[in-house]
Write a protein that holds these residues in place. Structure first.
Motif, PDB file in Angstrom:
ATOM      1  N   CYS B 158       0.834  -1.207   0.000  1.00  0.00           N
ATOM      2  CA  CYS B 158       0.000   0.000   0.000  1.00  0.00           C
ATOM      3  C   CYS B 158       0.867   1.254   0.000  1.00  0.00           C
ATOM      4  N   THR B 159       1.912   1.231   0.796  1.00  0.00           N
ATOM      5  CA  THR B 159       2.745   2.429   0.883  1.00  0.00           C
ATOM      6  C   THR B 159       3.566   2.606  -0.392  1.00  0.00           C
ATOM      7  N   ARG B 160       4.002   1.508  -0.964  1.00  0.00           N
ATOM      8  CA  ARG B 160       4.754   1.645  -2.213  1.00  0.00           C
ATOM      9  C   ARG B 160       3.848   2.106  -3.349  1.00  0.00           C
ATOM     10  N   PHE B 161       2.616   1.599  -3.374  1.00  0.00           N
ATOM     11  CA  PHE B 161       1.692   2.074  -4.409  1.00  0.00           C
ATOM     12  C   PHE B 161       1.531   3.589  -4.312  1.00  0.00           C
ATOM     13  N   SER B 162       1.316   4.040  -3.093  1.00  0.00           N
ATOM     14  CA  SER B 162       1.056   5.467  -2.912  1.00  0.00           C
ATOM     15  C   SER B 162       2.272   6.304  -3.252  1.00  0.00           C
ATOM     16  N   ASP B 163       3.424   5.758  -2.966  1.00  0.00           N
ATOM     17  CA  ASP B 163       4.650   6.496  -3.227  1.00  0.00           C
ATOM     18  C   ASP B 163       5.045   6.396  -4.706  1.00  0.00           C
ATOM     19  N   GLN B 164       5.014   5.179  -5.224  1.00  0.00           N
ATOM     20  CA  GLN B 164       5.590   4.954  -6.547  1.00  0.00           C
ATOM     21  C   GLN B 164       4.588   5.164  -7.673  1.00  0.00           C
ATOM     22  N   VAL B 165       3.362   4.732  -7.472  1.00  0.00           N
ATOM     23  CA  VAL B 165       2.409   4.761  -8.583  1.00  0.00           C
ATOM     24  C   VAL B 165       1.560   6.032  -8.576  1.00  0.00           C
ATOM     25  N   SER B 166       0.867   6.278  -7.474  1.00  0.00           N
ATOM     26  CA  SER B 166      -0.066   7.401  -7.509  1.00  0.00           C
ATOM     27  C   SER B 166       0.564   8.692  -7.012  1.00  0.00           C
ATOM     28  N   GLY B 167       1.666   8.579  -6.255  1.00  0.00           N
ATOM     29  CA  GLY B 167       2.313   9.794  -5.790  1.00  0.00           C
ATOM     30  C   GLY B 167       1.510  10.521  -4.728  1.00  0.00           C
ATOM     31  N   ASP B 168       0.792   9.767  -3.910  1.00  0.00           N
ATOM     32  CA  ASP B 168       0.053  10.373  -2.790  1.00  0.00           C
ATOM     33  C   ASP B 168       0.696   9.869  -1.510  1.00  0.00           C
ATOM     34  N   ILE B 199      -6.532  -1.201  -1.437  1.00  0.00           N
ATOM     35  CA  ILE B 199      -7.383  -2.246  -0.872  1.00  0.00           C
ATOM     36  C   ILE B 199      -7.239  -3.515  -1.695  1.00  0.00           C
ATOM     37  N   GLN B 200      -7.274  -3.327  -2.997  1.00  0.00           N
ATOM     38  CA  GLN B 200      -7.231  -4.502  -3.859  1.00  0.00           C
ATOM     39  C   GLN B 200      -5.887  -5.223  -3.794  1.00  0.00           C
ATOM     40  N   ILE B 201      -4.792  -4.502  -3.650  1.00  0.00           N
ATOM     41  CA  ILE B 201      -3.491  -5.192  -3.659  1.00  0.00           C
ATOM     42  C   ILE B 201      -3.043  -5.606  -2.272  1.00  0.00           C
ATOM     43  N   CYS B 202      -3.757  -5.223  -1.240  1.00  0.00           N
ATOM     44  CA  CYS B 202      -3.403  -5.691   0.100  1.00  0.00           C
ATOM     45  C   CYS B 202      -3.559  -7.214   0.124  1.00  0.00           C
ATOM     46  N   PRO B 203      -2.505  -7.940   0.480  1.00  0.00           N
ATOM     47  CA  PRO B 203      -2.583  -9.403   0.366  1.00  0.00           C
ATOM     48  C   PRO B 203      -3.327 -10.048   1.524  1.00  0.00           C
ATOM     49  N   VAL B 204      -3.823  -9.253   2.432  1.00  0.00           N
ATOM     50  CA  VAL B 204      -4.604  -9.773   3.550  1.00  0.00           C
ATOM     51  C   VAL B 204      -5.811  -8.846   3.724  1.00  0.00           C
ATOM     52  N   GLY B 205      -6.565  -9.059   4.751  1.00  0.00           N
ATOM     53  CA  GLY B 205      -7.754  -8.229   4.945  1.00  0.00           C
ATOM     54  C   GLY B 205      -7.495  -7.008   5.793  1.00  0.00           C
ATOM     55  N   ALA B 206      -6.286  -6.465   5.715  1.00  0.00           N
ATOM     56  CA  ALA B 206      -5.963  -5.313   6.557  1.00  0.00           C
ATOM     57  C   ALA B 206      -6.620  -4.041   6.044  1.00  0.00           C
ATOM     58  N   LEU B 207      -6.693  -3.923   4.725  1.00  0.00           N
ATOM     59  CA  LEU B 207      -7.339  -2.747   4.154  1.00  0.00           C
ATOM     60  C   LEU B 207      -8.660  -3.180   3.536  1.00  0.00           C
ATOM     61  N   THR B 208      -9.729  -2.552   3.962  1.00  0.00           N
ATOM     62  CA  THR B 208     -11.033  -2.898   3.422  1.00  0.00           C
ATOM     63  C   THR B 208     -11.742  -1.611   3.032  1.00  0.00           C
ATOM     64  N   SER B 209     -12.739  -1.736   2.189  1.00  0.00           N
ATOM     65  CA  SER B 209     -13.445  -0.525   1.771  1.00  0.00           C
ATOM     66  C   SER B 209     -14.719  -0.390   2.585  1.00  0.00           C
ATOM     67  N   MET B 260      -3.037  -2.547 -13.694  1.00  0.00           N
ATOM     68  CA  MET B 260      -3.823  -3.252 -12.674  1.00  0.00           C
ATOM     69  C   MET B 260      -4.604  -2.266 -11.811  1.00  0.00           C
ATOM     70  N   TRP B 261      -4.820  -1.073 -12.332  1.00  0.00           N
ATOM     71  CA  TRP B 261      -5.404  -0.043 -11.479  1.00  0.00           C
ATOM     72  C   TRP B 261      -6.757   0.455 -11.996  1.00  0.00           C
ATOM     73  N   ASN B 262      -7.523   1.022 -11.109  1.00  0.00           N
ATOM     74  CA  ASN B 262      -8.732   1.794 -11.415  1.00  0.00           C
ATOM     75  C   ASN B 262      -8.655   3.049 -10.569  1.00  0.00           C
ATOM     76  N   CYS B 263      -9.378   4.072 -10.957  1.00  0.00           N
ATOM     77  CA  CYS B 263      -9.482   5.203 -10.039  1.00  0.00           C
ATOM     78  C   CYS B 263     -10.692   4.973  -9.130  1.00  0.00           C
ATOM     79  N   ASP B 264     -10.781   5.733  -8.069  1.00  0.00           N
ATOM     80  CA  ASP B 264     -11.861   5.516  -7.108  1.00  0.00           C
ATOM     81  C   ASP B 264     -13.242   5.833  -7.682  1.00  0.00           C
ATOM     82  N   LYS B 265     -13.290   6.801  -8.579  1.00  0.00           N
ATOM     83  CA  LYS B 265     -14.590   7.151  -9.155  1.00  0.00           C
ATOM     84  C   LYS B 265     -15.145   5.959  -9.930  1.00  0.00           C
ATOM     85  N   GLY B 266     -14.289   5.331 -10.688  1.00  0.00           N
ATOM     86  CA  GLY B 266     -14.735   4.173 -11.447  1.00  0.00           C
ATOM     87  C   GLY B 266     -15.043   2.989 -10.553  1.00  0.00           C
ATOM     88  N   ARG B 267     -14.227   2.816  -9.540  1.00  0.00           N
ATOM     89  CA  ARG B 267     -14.351   1.644  -8.679  1.00  0.00           C
ATOM     90  C   ARG B 267     -15.546   1.740  -7.725  1.00  0.00           C
TER      91      ARG B 267
END
Ligand code: FMN
Ligand code: SF4
Ligand code: SF4
Ligand code: FES
Lengths: 447, 821
Positions: B158-168, B199-209, B260-267
């Motif tokens: 999750c942290t790498r996605f935010s840092d590397q992919v989305s930049g948030d 949420i989708q790439i979390c390999p466990v149920g730690a992040l849920t929507s 492998m991504w969607n934005c939140d509006k679409g999702r």
């Protein structure tokens, strides 16, 4: 404060009053090594380091000359020297006195090292708790700048060397060289993936070498006084003098300087021998992450190769000596707690394995141990060792596995006694510092 | 020197490109090495240590996700090595000691890598009898994302996605050792348009929507592959439904498009399917009573449609506004319906007033091999023109960011603003709103200057031109807001460079509408109305002697409707009140014309309509959609939708029948066969020529104190498709204005101050962001934003507006309060 002895190579100025002042330092031969370096070439200097046989003093013992020859030159990027002054390995207290008493010898070592590896910029990463170290270093660096020994024109040579002092924030993991670099860059101190190695992608992605304080200081002497000066001490494979930290149940714990190759028993003797009524039982040859050895190993020479032969490591030169009055299990537990606490949390085995190991020890010492716990401890350690991301995880397993190997009977005793130590042993487990000193007669031993 | 290495994995030889990680090489042999932290689109981290394998001759076992394959290596995985197997089992045991094992109540149960691996090769009995870590649960990472820390395996995906992919970067790992945990900064919200991905790439149920938590088990869900309708990105999606209701949408892997991504509006934006405002039955306004239309059955509604369209048997003048969301098939049917049944070429898919030249430019574009996501990633230099990618087409923003990060692509923006892209820009060529074409022409000129004659271009233009010329295939992306001539200028520039151009509209199938000829002058299959042969081809295919005469565009249609010259407006999912900038024009048109509309959700325009026909939403229908790249993708229905709703094409076929015509098909296959008869022709029309701007250039500084409004909606706005998704709405960016520092300074406003923008009678007060990304002389105004009272606000792109600081101690403050004793 007397000269350390029995050897006085790196500790020559330890008994010189105010050696931390540049005038005193220069009166006692200071800043002569760097003059020799200015007459030499980088390649020649690196060759001298190789010829000297100097191996890293930060714990891993990697040949310094070889390490320097890996630094990528001509990449168009600056080369950095980073001095590892994070000294946090339990039992290790050699860099700190060096920097407090003789800070200019480190500054001089840095200038020489920078010239050798063609770096214009050095960083000293000093352990956060080291207040006096930082003041002395800052003062020394300022004085060196005032004299023109640092800056744009080192000794009028036209060469540039700058030093920046950085204070860490008290995490053991930041002594690991790649975690140190991350921390220095302002990130969380967690080790980096290797490759790429710092020699090509280090600080800010530039070629970098990270070296221990003692290593860098020794390099200054080697270039100034020749490889022979250095390897007149020590053995062929373990050359040079070594600053030793002798602690534990000896009469005069403290700093000493020995030639490598000196038998451990001789070192203990030099430290006044064991406290009265105590017999050597076990020792950590080079810090808490080196597997413990027993009284049987007391006569082996203090060299990299002999320690490896005995299934241990030379480490940082922190000889921690323990007697028959001390419980191995309790001692190991303390270090397990240390590593558990200092785990950076990045990788599973160290983070979870340390957490688990500590709880098993607590149970055994509380009288809730189970027969299967000893195999469990070994299993946990074996699942950490060689699986963790960096050597911190491995370090946790050293005392566990080596104590299980040499002192399994002590563990078994605790399982049978529901955690009560044998009568002749004194618990150090929950003692406060004062109680500890008292119980161990250390207060009366004049420490 | 070879670029490949050959190695043996579990006794099987394989040759892979240099640099391939062992875990990927093994995958190619069909061997899945267990992993948690590894993710093919994130930089390796080596944190979980689950993927350990044994390599002959190496001192220690190695992590397959961080180790590059080397020539001659002999690698043994858990399948053939005891060392690897015990190491993997050991790591799994470690991960489980602190895991709550609450699978029966965890959302991830049934699709959880940790659960799967524990089942496959975990121990059945835990050796852990000690105390587990406990945390308060759950922690809200955002309104949309919840975190149960005790389930987290600290894989840093999750942290790498935010840092590397989305930049948030506001989600990070905190603390150390066994207390290491995912956390957000206390005073900075985790604000991201892409949070669903973690949420989708979390390999466990730690992040849920929040929207799916405790709603369903994965094995009870029916999954249907789909294509998102949210914007023109064209993301692949999986719609998951239970008992006929959408419970969740996941990004479906499509490496060519959304990776492998969607934005939140679409999702997360599927709440409108079941919203209270969902249209579930036809609505008909009883004659002349002025009330809102009321529910009616289909027979009544369609009869009414017939009497509106052909009161005396003859079809009255009608225009068709089709919006940008109809799938290709429906768009084709709409076009054929207009031209053959209604006898009009007055069709437009746009809801903005396009410059007259745009049709020709769009036709030229449609006939070309336009840029793709892959081209963007490989380009090296990308020019964006009148585009704010993160707000408009978020997945395109991710690909631009990837190019910036992984290939150090140089990004250049041309236009009044580029939004969040500003942080990644290499150079910025600011222009007034809509004045992009001139700069593009300057760039083209700077390209073929030979250095001799006194160079007129600015140093920055010259520098950008040099950069464009230095790469093989630069890409120029033109947003739909770009002004008159911009698309053509971009096309000419790209042609001159041997690069590629693309037109990046917002609406999901604007490009498809273009291909189906839903604008006056355009016809299906890249045919042109003004080409006699092509027009005849279409007429013949449709069984007509001659097509209707060339029609008018949106502006003219509304004008004529307001004057009573066009009697009926036939709307296909178009909300004129929200979408069209000129409200006076819309008001008049709606008052004067009779309105028939197809829509999914009640909106400001349906309230004015005479007949409202309820249609299926994207998740409820089949079809094909064409994204901004021009890529066609089919989708199938994931749910049936309310009982009485119909597809747009179904309704049009029935209306056709009631008017006594026959479109020639009654199902989707029939439509596709009909479309095939008008397959695209091989044509590459020239780009319209550059306008002569010699006299306009000088008039730049008009000396008054007005600014040009740079108006466009943020990604999450007041859109009717975002209703009934409160958690999604809560992640909307705060509506704000943007000003250049040079314009802010004289007003004495700084970042965060409240500012009022006034245009005509409309007025809007919002906090301002002062940023050099906003071209001097322009002010960004969010259209249709979540700020209160947006409808009446200035929203015409290019309007002249005035901006003023809100006086301190304004009217609302310090009002005396009367207390009733
Ligand atoms: C957990 C950990 C802590 C370390 N702490 C220190 C330290 O405090 N000081 C030090 O010099 N080296 C430390 N090291 C070793 C460094 O990573 C590195 O090997 C050393 O600084 C290299 O210098 P040298 O070649 O001069 O020995 C540590 C290593 C590990 C794995
Ligand atoms: S072994 Fe792993 S958790 Fe431990 S300190 Fe190293 S990287 Fe961090
Ligand atoms: S929350 Fe999920 S994705 Fe993030 S570190 Fe924990 S396990 Fe990994
Ligand atoms: S998958 Fe390789 S270390 Fe996590």
């Amino acid at each position: 404060m007397g000269t350390l002895g029995p050897v006085t190579a790196l500790s020559t100025r330890y008994d010189v009053d105010r050696a931390w002042d540049i005038d005193v330092y220069e009166d006692h031969g200071g800043y002569q090594n760097v003059r020799a370096a200015l007459d030499s070439t980088p390649d020649d200097m690196i060759q001298m380091i190789k010829d000297s046989g100097l191996r890293g003093r930060g714990g891993a013992g990697f040949p310094t000359g070889l390490k320097w020859s890996f630094i990528a030159q001509d990449t168009g990027k600056p080369v950095y020297l980073v001095v590892n002054a994070d000294e946090s390995e339990p039992g290790t207290f050699k860099d700190r006195p060096l920097m407090e008493r003789d800070p200019h010898s480190l500054v001089e070592g840095i200038i020489v090292s920078c010239l050798a590896i063609q770096s214009e910029m050095a960083y000293i990463y000093a352990r956060g708790e080291f207040g006096l170290v930082s003041r002395r270093l800052r003062h020394a660096i300022e004085q060196a700048y005032e004299r023109g020994y640092l800056g744009a024109d080192v000794f009028g040579s036209g060469k540039r060397v700058d030093i920046t002092l950085h204070r860490g924030a008290a995490a053991y993991i930041c002594g690991e060289e790649t975690a140190l670099l991350d921390s220095l860059e302002g990130r969380r101190g967690q080790p980096r993936l290797r490759p790429p190695f710092p020699a090509t992608h280090g600080l800010y992605g530039c070629p970098t070498t990270v070296n221990n304080v003692e290593t860098v200081t020794a390099a200054g002497y080697i270039v100034g006084q020749g490889p022979e000066w250095f390897n007149q001490y020590g053995t062929e494979k373990s050359a040079g003098p070594k600053l030793m930290c002798i602690s534990g149940e000896v009469k005069r714990p403290g700093n000493y300087e020995f030639a490598l190759g000196t038998p451990v028993s001789e070192m203990i003797a030099a430290a006044g021998g064991m406290l009265d009524d105590r017999e050597l039982k076990f020792f950590f040859p080079g810090g808490s992450s080196t597997p413990i050895l027993t009284a049987e190993h007391a006569d082996i020479p203090y060299t990299f190769e002999a320690m490896t032969e005995a299934d241990s490591l030379l480490g940082t030169g922190a000889l921690m000596v323990h007697s028959d009055k001390t419980s191995v299990v309790e001692t190991v537990y303390r270090y397990v707690k240390f590593y558990e606490h200092e785990s950076c949390g990045k990788c599973t085995p160290c983070r979870e394995g340390g957490y688990w190991t500590a709880q098993v020890y607590e149970r055994i010492l509380d009288g809730r141990g189970r027969a299967e716990d000893l195999d469990l401890l070994a299993d946990i350690s074996n699942n950490i060792f060689g699986r963790s991301f960096c050597a911190l995880g491995d370090a946790l397993t050293s005392p566990v596995l080596s104590s299980l190997e040499h002192f399994r009977d002590e563990y078994e005793y605790l399982l049978r006694s529901a955690g009560r130590l044998p009568d002749h042993m004194q618990s150090v487990r929950t003692a406060t510092a004062n109680e500890y000193l008292e119980r161990n007669d250390l207060a009366t031993a004049g420490v | 020197m070879t670029d490949t290495v050959t190695l043996t994995i579990d006794g099987k030889e394989i040759t892979v490109p240099k640099g391939t990680l062992l875990i990927r090489a093994a995958e190619q042999l069909g061997t899945i090495i267990p992993r948690f932290c590894d993710h093919p689109l994130l930089d390796p981290v080596g944190a979980c240590r689950q993927c350990i394998v044994e390599v002959e001759g190496q001192r220690k076992p190695m992590t397959a996700c961080t180790t590059e394959a080397a020539d001659g290596w002999v690698v043994n995985t858990h399948l053939t090595s005891d060392v690897a197997r015990t190491a993997q089992e050991g790591q799994l045991e470690f991960l489980l000691i602190n895991h709550p094992l609450d699978c029966p109540m965890c959302d991830k149960g049934g699709e959880c890598p940790l659960q799967d691996q524990a089942m496959a090769h975990g121990n059945h009995h835990s050796r852990f009898v000690d105390e587990k870590r406990k945390y308060d649960k759950p922690v809200a990472v955002s309104a949309q994302v919840l975190l149960d820390r005790e389930r987290c395996v600290l894989c840093a995906r999750c942290t790498r996605f935010s840092d590397q992919v989305s930049g948030d970067p506001f989600i990070e790992l905190f603390e150390r050792g066994a207390l290491e945990q995912v956390a957000i900064y206390e005073d900075e919200p985790y604000e991201s348009y892409f949070s669903g991905n973690v949420i989708q790439i979390c390999p466990v149920g730690a992040l849920t929507s929040t929207s799916y938590r405790f709603k369903a088990r994965p094995f009870d869900l029916r999954s249907t592959p789909s294509v998102c309708d949210g914007c023109s990105a064209g993301c692949s999606q999986t719609v998951q439904a239970r008992r006929g209701q959408v419970e969740r949408q996941l990004a479906r892997t499509n490496m060519a498009v959304n990776e492998m991504w969607n934005c939140d509006k679409g999702r997360f934006g599927y709440g409108h399917l079941t919203a209270d405002t969902r249209l579930t039955s036809p609505l008909v306004r009883s004659d002349d009573d002025g009330e809102e239309p009321v529910a009616a059955d289909w027979a009544t509604a369609l009869t009414r449609v017939r009497s509106i369209l052909a009161p005396d048997g003859e079809v009255v003048p009608t225009a068709v506004l089709s919006g940008g969301r109809l799938p290709d098939e429906d768009a084709y049917v709409a076009g054929k319906f207009a031209r053959t049944v209604l006898g009009t070429d007055d069709v437009d898919f746009r809801t903005r007033f396009a410059p007259a030249s745009e049709g020709d430019a769009l036709a030229a574009l449609a006939g070309r091999d336009t840029a793709t996501y892959d081209d963007v990633e490989q380009a090296g230099v990308v020019l964006t023109v009148g585009l704010d990618p993160e707000e408009e087409v978020p997945i395109l923003y991710l690909r631009l960011r990837k190019a910036w990060r992984n290939t150090k692509a140089r990004l250049v923006s041309v236009g009044a603003s580029s939004g969040s892209l500003a942080e990644l820009l290499w150079r910025r060529l600011p222009t007034d709103v809509g004045a992009e074409a001139a700069v593009l022409d300057d760039l083209a000129r700077a390209l073929d200057r030979d250095g001799d004659d006194a160079d007129q271009s600015s140093p920055m233009v010259a520098e950008v031109a040099d950069a464009l010329g230095s790469v093989d295939r630069p890409v120029v992306l033109v947003g739909e807001r770009a002004g008159d001539g911009a698309l053509a200028a971009a096309g000419r520039l790209a042609d001159a460079l041997g690069g590629k151009v693309a037109w990046v509209p917002r609406r999901s199938n604007a490009r498809g509408a273009l291909d189906q000829g839903l604008a006056a002058g355009l016809l299906p299959g890249l045919r042109r109305h003004d080409d006699d042969t092509q027009r005849a081809e279409v007429a013949a295919a449709w069984g007509l002697d001659e097509l209707p005469t060339r029609g008018r565009d949106l502006h003219e249609i509304l004008t004529l409707a307001g004057k009573g010259k066009i009697k009926v407006l036939y709307l296909l999912g178009v909300d004129l009140v929200r979408d069209v900038a000129d409200q006076r024009l819309v008001d008049k048109a709606l008052r004067r014309a009779t309105v028939i509309t197809h829509d999914i959700v009640a909106n400001a325009t349906t309230a004015h309509a005479d007949v409202v026909l309820p249609v299926t939403a994207s998740q409820e229908r089949a079809g094909t959609r064409t994204n901004w790249e021009g890529r066609r993708q089919q989708f199938r229905p994931g749910v049936a939708g309310p009982q009485l709703v119909q597809h747009d094409w179904e309704i049009l076929v029935q209306v056709t029948g009631m008017l006594g015509h026959d479109l020639g098909f009654t199902d989707l296959d029939g439509i596709r066969a009909d479309m095939a008869a008008l397959a695209p022709i091989d044509t590459t029309p020239d780009w319209p020529a550059a306008a002569d701007r010699s006299d306009t250039a000088a008039a730049a500084d008009d000396g008054d104190d007005t600014l040009t409004a740079d108006v466009y909606p943020l990604l999450l706005d007041n859109g009717v498709h975002q209703v009934n998704a409160p958690d999604l709405a809560a992640t909307a960016h705060d509506p704000h204005l943007r000003l250049h520092p040079d314009d802010a300074a004289p007003l004495g406003v700084s970042d965060g101050d409240e500012v009022t923008v006034t245009g005509g009678k409309a007025e809007l007060t919002l906090p301002v962001r002062v940023t050099p990304d906003q071209a001097a002389g322009t002010v960004f105004v969010p259209a249709n934003s979540t700020a209160p009272d947006q409808v009446d606000n200035p929203r015409h792109l290019g309007d002249r507006v005035t901006v003023a600081a809100v006086a301190s101690g304004s009217a609302t403050a310090d009002q005396p309060v009367e207390v009733n004793a």
